[in-house]
Design a protein around this motif. Sequence first.
Motif, short mmCIF file in Angstrom:
data_model
loop_
_atom_site.label_atom_id
_atom_site.label_comp_id
_atom_site.label_asym_id
_atom_site.label_seq_id
_atom_site.Cartn_x
_atom_site.Cartn_y
_atom_site.Cartn_z
N GLN A 200 0.77 -1.31 -0.05
CA GLN A 200 -0.06 -0.22 0.01
C GLN A 200 0.72 1.33 0.10
OE1 GLN A 200 -2.51 0.14 3.41
NE2 GLN A 200 -3.78 2.29 2.63
N LYS A 201 1.83 1.25 0.87
CA LYS A 201 2.82 2.32 0.91
C LYS A 201 3.39 2.54 -0.43
CE LYS A 201 3.52 1.72 5.93
NZ LYS A 201 4.60 1.23 6.88
N LEU A 202 4.02 1.57 -0.94
CA LEU A 202 4.78 1.50 -2.11
C LEU A 202 3.79 2.18 -3.43
CD1 LEU A 202 7.44 0.87 -3.57
CD2 LEU A 202 6.47 -1.35 -4.13
N THR A 203 2.67 1.81 -3.37
CA THR A 203 1.71 2.09 -4.52
C THR A 203 1.65 3.47 -4.39
OG1 THR A 203 0.84 -0.29 -4.26
CG2 THR A 203 -0.36 1.67 -5.61
N THR A 204 1.23 3.98 -3.06
CA THR A 204 0.97 5.38 -2.94
C THR A 204 2.15 6.14 -3.36
OG1 THR A 204 -0.37 4.63 -0.92
CG2 THR A 204 0.52 6.98 -1.24
N CYS A 205 3.22 5.64 -3.22
CA CYS A 205 4.53 6.57 -3.52
C CYS A 205 4.55 6.52 -5.01
CB CYS A 205 5.57 5.99 -2.92
SG CYS A 205 7.19 6.60 -3.31
N VAL A 206 4.74 5.34 -5.68
CA VAL A 206 5.17 5.40 -6.97
C VAL A 206 3.96 5.89 -7.88
CG1 VAL A 206 6.03 3.75 -8.65
CG2 VAL A 206 6.50 3.52 -6.50
N LEU A 207 3.01 5.63 -7.65
CA LEU A 207 1.71 5.90 -8.76
C LEU A 207 1.65 7.39 -8.69
CD1 LEU A 207 -1.24 3.50 -7.93
CD2 LEU A 207 0.46 3.49 -9.77
N ASN A 208 2.21 8.20 -7.85
CA ASN A 208 2.11 9.69 -7.98
C ASN A 208 3.39 10.10 -8.28
OD1 ASN A 208 -0.45 10.14 -6.75
ND2 ASN A 208 0.28 9.54 -4.89
N CYS A 209 4.56 9.58 -8.53
CA CYS A 209 5.81 9.89 -9.16
C CYS A 209 5.67 9.89 -10.71
CB CYS A 209 6.79 9.07 -8.42
SG CYS A 209 6.95 9.54 -6.68
N THR A 210 5.18 10.66 -11.09
CA THR A 210 4.88 10.60 -12.80
C THR A 210 6.23 10.85 -13.43
OG1 THR A 210 4.04 12.85 -12.77
CG2 THR A 210 2.23 11.13 -12.43
N GLY A 211 7.07 11.47 -13.09
CA GLY A 211 8.38 11.82 -13.74
C GLY A 211 9.45 10.73 -13.55
N LEU A 212 9.00 9.68 -12.91
CA LEU A 212 10.12 8.80 -12.42
C LEU A 212 10.92 7.96 -13.47
CD1 LEU A 212 11.01 8.34 -9.18
CD2 LEU A 212 9.77 6.25 -9.45
N GLU A 213 12.09 8.17 -13.65
CA GLU A 213 13.01 7.57 -14.63
C GLU A 213 13.67 6.31 -14.10
OE1 GLU A 213 15.40 10.55 -16.59
OE2 GLU A 213 13.67 11.68 -17.25
N GLU A 214 13.94 6.23 -12.82
CA GLU A 214 14.91 5.18 -12.46
C GLU A 214 14.21 4.73 -11.21
OE1 GLU A 214 19.21 3.76 -11.16
OE2 GLU A 214 18.79 5.83 -11.11
N PHE A 215 13.62 3.34 -11.07
CA PHE A 215 13.18 2.82 -9.90
C PHE A 215 13.93 1.30 -9.55
CE2 PHE A 215 9.60 -0.12 -8.16
CZ PHE A 215 9.50 0.67 -6.98
N ARG A 216 14.16 1.32 -8.22
CA ARG A 216 14.93 0.22 -7.63
C ARG A 216 14.23 -0.37 -6.39
NH1 ARG A 216 20.32 -0.12 -9.89
NH2 ARG A 216 21.03 -1.22 -7.63
N LEU A 217 13.72 -1.75 -6.56
CA LEU A 217 13.41 -2.26 -5.49
C LEU A 217 13.91 -3.70 -5.45
CD1 LEU A 217 11.30 -1.62 -3.05
CD2 LEU A 217 9.39 -2.74 -4.67
N SER A 218 15.21 -3.84 -5.29
CA SER A 218 15.78 -5.07 -5.26
C SER A 218 16.01 -5.83 -3.87
CB SER A 218 16.99 -5.13 -5.97
OG SER A 218 17.79 -4.63 -5.65
N LYS A 219 15.88 -6.84 -3.86
CA LYS A 219 16.34 -7.61 -2.50
C LYS A 219 15.22 -7.01 -1.38
CE LYS A 219 21.02 -8.22 -3.48
NZ LYS A 219 22.48 -8.03 -3.13
N TRP A 220 13.91 -7.00 -1.73
CA TRP A 220 13.14 -6.66 -0.89
C TRP A 220 12.60 -7.50 0.08
CZ3 TRP A 220 7.32 -7.18 -1.45
CH2 TRP A 220 6.86 -6.32 -0.67
N VAL A 221 12.60 -6.96 1.45
CA VAL A 221 12.36 -8.04 2.53
C VAL A 221 11.30 -7.32 3.20
CG1 VAL A 221 13.17 -9.34 4.61
CG2 VAL A 221 14.57 -8.80 2.52
N SER A 222 10.18 -8.28 3.64
CA SER A 222 9.10 -7.92 4.58
C SER A 222 9.21 -8.56 5.83
CB SER A 222 7.91 -7.90 3.63
OG SER A 222 6.86 -7.56 4.59
N LEU A 223 8.61 -7.82 6.92
CA LEU A 223 8.69 -8.54 8.14
C LEU A 223 7.48 -9.26 8.15
CD1 LEU A 223 9.58 -5.56 10.47
CD2 LEU A 223 11.09 -7.53 9.83
N ASP A 224 6.37 -9.08 7.32
CA ASP A 224 5.07 -9.88 7.33
C ASP A 224 5.50 -10.85 6.21
OD1 ASP A 224 2.87 -10.92 7.42
OD2 ASP A 224 1.63 -9.18 6.53
N GLU A 225 5.50 -12.21 6.53
CA GLU A 225 5.87 -13.29 5.92
C GLU A 225 4.49 -13.51 4.85
OE1 GLU A 225 6.88 -16.75 7.99
OE2 GLU A 225 8.71 -15.89 8.63
#
Length: 338
Positions: A200-225
Amino acid sequence: MKTLLLSHDVTFRKQAERRFTTKISNNTSVSSRLSNFTKSPTWFHDLPLEVLLKIFSNFSEKELRKNIIPVCQKWRYAALKPQLWKCFEVVGGKIPLNRICYEINRFPYLQIVVLKSVHDPKQIIRQVCRCLSNLKELTIKDCEEIPEKTLINVLYSCRNLEKLNLSGTPFRGKKVFEDISLLPNLKSLNLAKNPYITIQKLTTCVLNCTGLEEFRLSKWVSLDEILKFDDQDVSPILLNLSSSLRSLTLDCSNLTTNSFNKIFTCNCLERLSLHRAKHLDGEMFAKLHRYFPALTVLKVKHASQISDANIVQLFTEGEEIMENLQTLDLSGCWQITA
């Protein structure tokens, strides 16, 4: 007749003496000027300050600190002029915090600040907020957890940020993601290895960054399995950024063919890195040249379905496109033997 000859001879002799005297005096003045020149030559360290600043502007901050400042007092004075310093980097905790804050205050024209593996970056970040309102790039990598309020202050103070790298630095709070999306000039965002991030947080952030040219989300770990970054989550993000993305780095552990199809709609990509792409079909990989005509960096790791035949097909059918490729990384693709 004799008298006339004598007078003529005397006149000629006087004229000759006058010319000789003039010649000697001229030679003396020239020699004196030469001696003065050799006594006080103009050396490189005697150049005016504005000339030194022009020359030193071609050096990086590291070169200024290592090679220019130790030369002499005049060079040190010139090399420490604030307008020469655009980038400031801190690695580890060897430099005292008060010294770092002093340096940031000393160089108000800094455009890039990099903090790596800093034990407690809060004080440094506060100083950045106070002094560097025109900051363009901020990297806080592999540091201790940052309080939400501290990070929000940065986003409010540095409204001209074009690149934000928070890889490996944990932070909580929903408002941070909302404020990131409000940065008007943001072009590069790295949120890798944040254990508190949610879909939810990620979607809120990225969907509003319309001019984004580089996006990195590698090795993502969540505490909620239970939480998984799957096709349903990634699809709206990629669709929103498909026309602007130039660089994409993504952990594809839970992504299937549907997500890869969405990735292939980002036709402006120049750098593509897919980690743990175990569901990437070999035939789909072989057709990458059709979707990414400007590709220069390709990294596909741990893609178990890619074979030698797929690579041959890619470089045969897309020979013209693949000629522009500068980096190819297929590590972990165990079916590749060549």
